[in-house]
Design an enzyme around this catalytic site. Structure first.
Site, PDB file in Angstrom:
ATOM      1  N   PHE A 129     -35.686 -17.891   0.006  1.00 43.41           N
ATOM      2  CA  PHE A 129     -36.268 -16.757  -0.704  1.00 43.41           C
ATOM      3  C   PHE A 129     -37.079 -15.916   0.278  1.00 43.41           C
ATOM      4  CE2 PHE A 129     -39.222 -14.643  -3.653  1.00 43.41           C
ATOM      5  CZ  PHE A 129     -38.283 -14.067  -4.490  1.00 43.41           C
ATOM      6  N   ASP A 198     -40.405 -25.654  -1.372  1.00 44.95           N
ATOM      7  CA  ASP A 198     -40.660 -24.679  -2.435  1.00 44.95           C
ATOM      8  C   ASP A 198     -39.838 -25.111  -3.648  1.00 44.95           C
ATOM      9  OD1 ASP A 198     -40.718 -22.512  -4.188  1.00 44.95           O
ATOM     10  OD2 ASP A 198     -40.624 -21.008  -2.605  1.00 44.95           O
ATOM     11  N   TYR A 223     -44.030 -19.352 -13.702  1.00 45.30           N
ATOM     12  CA  TYR A 223     -43.488 -18.436 -14.715  1.00 45.30           C
ATOM     13  C   TYR A 223     -41.974 -18.479 -14.847  1.00 45.30           C
ATOM     14  CZ  TYR A 223     -43.018 -15.280 -10.631  1.00 45.30           C
ATOM     15  OH  TYR A 223     -42.720 -14.734  -9.406  1.00 45.30           O
ATOM     16  N   LYS A 224     -41.311 -19.375 -14.139  1.00 43.79           N
ATOM     17  CA  LYS A 224     -39.858 -19.502 -14.292  1.00 43.79           C
ATOM     18  C   LYS A 224     -39.579 -20.593 -15.331  1.00 43.79           C
ATOM     19  CE  LYS A 224     -39.205 -18.033  -9.480  1.00 43.79           C
ATOM     20  NZ  LYS A 224     -38.997 -16.606  -9.749  1.00 43.79           N
ATOM     21  N   ARG A 396     -26.224 -13.407 -11.808  1.00 45.03           N
ATOM     22  CA  ARG A 396     -26.972 -14.658 -11.832  1.00 45.03           C
ATOM     23  C   ARG A 396     -27.379 -15.016 -13.257  1.00 45.03           C
ATOM     24  NH1 ARG A 396     -32.685 -15.897  -8.839  1.00 45.03           N
ATOM     25  NH2 ARG A 396     -33.339 -14.353 -10.358  1.00 45.03           N
TER      26      ARG A 396
END
Length: 437
Positions: A129, A198, A223-224, A396
């Site tokens: 990322f 991560d 928040y995912k 996605r």
């Protein structure tokens, strides 16, 4: 051929089906973007209102004590710990993933500099990322290290006696490919390097075993899949063998051993609490706790093992239905078929029109997202572990087992089939780029 009735029957037998009622999902929407922003827990709105109107509005500053605000980072950390294979007292919820990565990578480089001063390299995956790579690049510039980026199939080969830290994301945000944490951590340890993981795209979606893997540091997102709300606090874990060795670089007052003594000198708190920095975002933390409470409820129906089993079943079904019902429309698959190498998302590839197809799906109530795929690493499906470079973009789709059902998958693929069959994605309004994709 799998039918909608087949999927409804599977939903009726799903042990996690009762958890869906814990989330507020808009009528007519199939939400397949929980890997980017989780759905809102039903309890969150009332809980935040309570925190605003009663705890803040009436309790005022007294609520730091009476409502337990001051202990929230540790309280939420203890709820996150079992989801990532950590122990109570080893995790705090705080700050953002980027800030927490800065803290732990700084600490890892301090340890490497003391224990192995001749090591000069931080190794990471080329398709990691971007914010992780930006943080690492900045720290390497500051500390005199080299950031060495490699493709996923070259990670082990890159580990050498000059490697200080191996920094990886457990599940790749763009492809959904999951790395073997235990194996790569063992390889790093054998090379004398520390590991930073991560967990942004794995915590809450796949079982994580930090202690079993003998990892050194980890950060993750609130928040995912943890459903804490936009910009929710992230989390940080440090193995106890490292926690007290160094100050973390953002030595703020909340990480002080006795913050309300207000001494002019810094004395770090013991253990993971030293990885706190400034005053915590209490309203956001109250929302995050509602998301974490859904996992407490999931423990009664199989916990993370049941979540993982359903995740694989949902993604298997999606892949099979796309290939069965959307053949001939130029779609490929970037996500590994092998269960041990797949996170909880499916990433489809297309040479042209991926962004517009996603927008057309969103207009129909099927919410996924788009990621540009210039030179992405596309996993070769018939030969796990092999890969080739391709210039296809990504459609996605994230699957959150707590609230996504098998009928949702069937209906989503049917909407995709219609968008493709009718060339609906070619309409001008679906080709207008938005700021957030």
């Amino acid at each position: 051929m799998t039918t909608l009735q087949d999927c409804l029957a599977r939903d009726a037998q799903d042990p996690l089906r009762g958890l869906r009622k814990l989330f507020k999902l808009p009528e007519g929407v199939i939400y397949l973007d929980g890997n980017s922003l989780g759905a809102m827990p039903v309890a969150a709105a009332a809980r935040v209102v309570q925190a605003v109107t009663q705890e803040w509005g009436q309790g005022l500053i007294r609520s730091w004590n009476s409502a337990g605000w001051f202990e929230l980072p540790q309280k939420l950390g203890n709820k996150i710990a079992p989801l990532i294979g950590a122990e109570a007292g080893e995790v705090v919820a705080t700050d953002s993933t980027s800030i927490n990565l800065y803290k732990v990578l700084s600490a890892a480089l301090q340890i490497a500099g003391q224990d192995a001063p001749k090591r000069s390299k931080v190794v990471s995956e080329r398709s990691n990322f971007p914010t992780d790579l930006y943080i690492a690049e900045a720290l390497c510039r500051q500390r005199g290290y080299d950031l060495h980026l490699v493709d996923s199939d070259r990670i082990e080969a890159a580990l050498a006696d000059d490697t200080a830290v191996l920094m990886l994301t457990h599940v790749n945000y763009r492809t959904g490919a999951m790395l073997d944490m235990a194996h790569l951590t063992a390889q790093a340890r054998a090379a004398g390097a520390l590991t930073v993981w991560d967990l942004a795209h794995s915590a809450g979606a796949v079982p994580v075993h930090l202690h079993a893997a003998k990892a050194d540091f980890a950060v993750g997102c609130g928040y995912k899949y943890l459903n804490g709300g936009p910009g929710a606090p992230a989390f940080v874990w440090v193995h106890p063998r490292h926690a007290d060795r160094f100050w973390q670089p953002l030595a703020g007052w909340w990480g002080h051993a006795a913050p309300f003594e207000f001494t002019p000198d810094y004395r770090p708190a013991p253990g993971i609490s030293r990885y706190l920095c400034g005053t915590q975002p209490i309203l956001s933390m109250t929302a995050l706790e509602c998301g974490l409470d859904a996992f407490v409820a999931a423990e009664a129906v199989g916990g993370m093992q049941a979540v993982r089993a359903k995740s694989l079943a949902l993604t298997d079904l999606f892949i099979a239905l796309v290939e069965e019902r959307c053949a001939g429309h130029g779609l490929g698959l970037a996500t590994p078929r092998e269960h041990g190498r797949r996170g909880s998302q499916v990433c489809l590839t297309r040479k042209h029109g991926a962004y517009a197809i996603v927008q057309a799906l969103i207009a129909r109530g099927v919410i996924g997202d788009f990621r540009a795929g210039a030179s992405i690493l596309r996993q070769a499906q018939d030969r796990p572990g092999s890969a080739r470079t391709d210039d296809h973009d990504i459609l996605r789709f994230g699957f959150t087992p707590l609230y996504t059902g098998f009928a949702d998958v069937w209906n989503a693929v049917e909407q995709l089939r219609q968008v493709l069959a009718g060339s609906e994605w070619e309409r001008p309004e679906f080709n207008q780029k938005h700021a957030v994709t």
